[in-house]
Design a protein around this motif. Structure first.
Motif, mmCIF file in Angstrom:
data_model
loop_
_atom_site.group_PDB
_atom_site.id
_atom_site.type_symbol
_atom_site.label_atom_id
_atom_site.label_comp_id
_atom_site.label_asym_id
_atom_site.label_seq_id
_atom_site.Cartn_x
_atom_site.Cartn_y
_atom_site.Cartn_z
ATOM 1 N N SER A 202 0.821 -1.735 0.328
ATOM 2 C CA SER A 202 -0.075 0.033 -0.084
ATOM 3 C C SER A 202 1.536 0.880 0.114
ATOM 4 O O SER A 202 1.738 1.117 0.863
ATOM 5 C CB SER A 202 -0.960 -0.057 1.200
ATOM 6 N N ASN A 203 0.928 2.464 -0.520
ATOM 7 C CA ASN A 203 0.778 3.506 -0.607
ATOM 8 C C ASN A 203 0.946 3.853 1.419
ATOM 9 O O ASN A 203 2.069 4.601 1.369
ATOM 10 C CB ASN A 203 -0.050 4.616 -1.110
ATOM 11 N N ILE A 204 0.442 3.722 2.322
ATOM 12 C CA ILE A 204 0.420 3.682 3.324
ATOM 13 C C ILE A 204 2.133 3.568 3.754
ATOM 14 O O ILE A 204 2.890 4.321 4.789
ATOM 15 C CB ILE A 204 -0.825 3.706 4.330
ATOM 16 N N TYR A 205 2.116 2.079 3.545
ATOM 17 C CA TYR A 205 3.107 1.589 4.345
ATOM 18 C C TYR A 205 4.503 2.340 2.949
ATOM 19 O O TYR A 205 5.425 2.065 3.862
ATOM 20 C CB TYR A 205 3.328 0.151 4.401
ATOM 21 N N ARG A 206 4.803 2.574 2.106
ATOM 22 C CA ARG A 206 5.765 2.599 1.083
ATOM 23 C C ARG A 206 5.968 3.701 1.566
ATOM 24 O O ARG A 206 7.339 4.121 1.851
ATOM 25 C CB ARG A 206 4.560 2.098 -0.403
ATOM 26 N N ASN A 207 4.939 5.165 0.888
ATOM 27 C CA ASN A 207 5.551 6.734 2.056
ATOM 28 C C ASN A 207 5.713 6.439 3.209
ATOM 29 O O ASN A 207 7.084 7.259 2.904
ATOM 30 C CB ASN A 207 4.297 7.178 1.857
ATOM 31 N N LEU A 208 5.342 5.952 3.877
ATOM 32 C CA LEU A 208 5.733 6.348 5.166
ATOM 33 C C LEU A 208 7.271 5.446 5.522
ATOM 34 O O LEU A 208 8.014 6.498 5.843
ATOM 35 C CB LEU A 208 5.278 5.481 6.426
ATOM 36 N N VAL A 209 7.536 4.925 4.636
ATOM 37 C CA VAL A 209 9.094 4.582 4.983
ATOM 38 C C VAL A 209 10.021 4.896 4.207
ATOM 39 O O VAL A 209 11.161 5.286 4.393
ATOM 40 C CB VAL A 209 8.761 2.733 4.163
ATOM 41 N N GLN A 210 9.410 5.720 2.378
ATOM 42 C CA GLN A 210 10.216 5.974 2.553
ATOM 43 C C GLN A 210 10.380 7.897 2.917
ATOM 44 O O GLN A 210 11.838 8.331 2.651
ATOM 45 C CB GLN A 210 9.980 6.961 0.932
ATOM 46 N N GLY A 211 9.317 7.969 3.614
ATOM 47 C CA GLY A 211 9.082 9.082 3.765
ATOM 48 C C GLY A 211 10.932 9.497 5.274
ATOM 49 O O GLY A 211 11.331 9.863 5.533
ATOM 50 N N SER A 212 10.647 8.574 5.790
ATOM 51 C CA SER A 212 11.750 7.728 7.116
ATOM 52 C C SER A 212 12.608 7.415 6.982
ATOM 53 O O SER A 212 13.442 8.611 6.935
ATOM 54 C CB SER A 212 11.308 6.710 7.851
ATOM 55 N N SER A 213 12.985 7.334 5.306
ATOM 56 C CA SER A 213 14.435 7.061 5.068
ATOM 57 C C SER A 213 15.156 8.414 4.694
ATOM 58 O O SER A 213 16.430 8.442 4.230
ATOM 59 C CB SER A 213 14.447 5.949 3.890
ATOM 60 N N ARG A 214 14.137 9.094 3.440
ATOM 61 C CA ARG A 214 14.765 10.821 3.748
ATOM 62 C C ARG A 214 14.699 11.369 5.043
ATOM 63 O O ARG A 214 15.904 12.022 4.913
ATOM 64 C CB ARG A 214 13.417 10.972 2.469
#
Length: 246
Positions: free
Chosen positions: A229-241
């Motif tokens: 889902s976008n919820i999980y993927r965006n959360l991980v990508q945002g934390s990574s950035r």
């Protein structure tokens, strides 16, 4: 007499042509108004034209660039608006931990914890922040009641007072087991029969079989979609950035 009728018909045809010509002229004037500004209403006199020196008039005309027509201007404006709207929607869809409702008090998860959620469903459900994010995903699928039921069963297991156990068991039954409840969870007939028998004398483990069935349902059905889902993927990508910037 026939000559008079022919003359009238010619006159009507001439008026129709004039009307069509007038419509074309109006459309052309509207485009000119948008592209070049208002059209002068009065003609300049020869004297007025002679007063203007060529040295002043020519540079103005040379530097004047033709503007786009009204149709092109509207299209460009529409494309710019659409692009701005797409950016706004993309930004609103970005998921950050701050946007997830803090249903359970918990510290902000680390990048390592977020990645562990993808290793197994057990690790996700044992982490309060993971449960909050997963619950937010279930809300988008209109199945949040599964997590609510599971959490209520966990809360019931912590009770030791008989009166509190009976009260909470009754609430859980009415909210999630009763067929009249709008938040009814999906349970098979065997589990429902077991619950109905245990409700005569409820204990902290009255809904244990039902809790396991809902846990298995979330694991097999919702968990794989959550990881994509976008919820999980965006959360991980945002934390990574964020971690890379810091």
């Amino acid at each position: 007499m026939e000559g008079l009728v022919k003359a009238k018909k010619k006159k009507k045809k001439g008026q129709g042509a004039e009307d069509l010509g007038g419509c074309s002229l109006i459309c052309a004037c509207l485009c000119l108004l948008v592209s070049n500004g208002p059209v002068p209403t009065e003609r300049e006199s020869p004297m007025g034209r002679s007063d203007q020196s060529p040295s002043r008039a020519q540079p103005g005309r040379a530097n004047q660039r033709p503007n786009a027509c009204c149709f092109c201007w509207c299209c460009c404006c529409s494309c710019s608006w659409n692009e701005e709207e797409r950016r706004r929607r993309r930004k609103s869809q970005e998921t950050r931990m701050e946007t997830i409702p803090n249903c359970e008090p918990c510290p902000k998860p680390t990048m390592e914890e977020m990645r562990m959620w993808a290793q197994s469903f057990d690790k996700l459900m044992k982490n309060p922040a993971g449960r909050n994010v997963f619950r937010e995903f279930l809300r988008t699928e209109y199945s949040e009641e599964n997590m609510l039921f599971w959490l209520s069963c966990e809360d019931l297991k912590q009770e030791i007072s008989k009166s509190s156990i009976e009260e909470k068991a009754r609430i859980i039954y009415e909210d999630y087991v009763s067929i009249l409840s709008p938040k009814e969870v999906s349970l098979d007939s065997r589990v429902r029969e077991v619950i109905n028998k245990k409700m005569a004398d409820p204990t902290p483990h009255t809904f244990e079989d039902a809790q396991l069935q809902i846990y298995t349902l979330m694991h097999r059905d919702s968990y794989p979609r959550f990881l994509n889902s976008n919820i999980y993927r965006n959360l991980v990508q945002g934390s990574s950035r964020t971690s890379s910037e810091s």
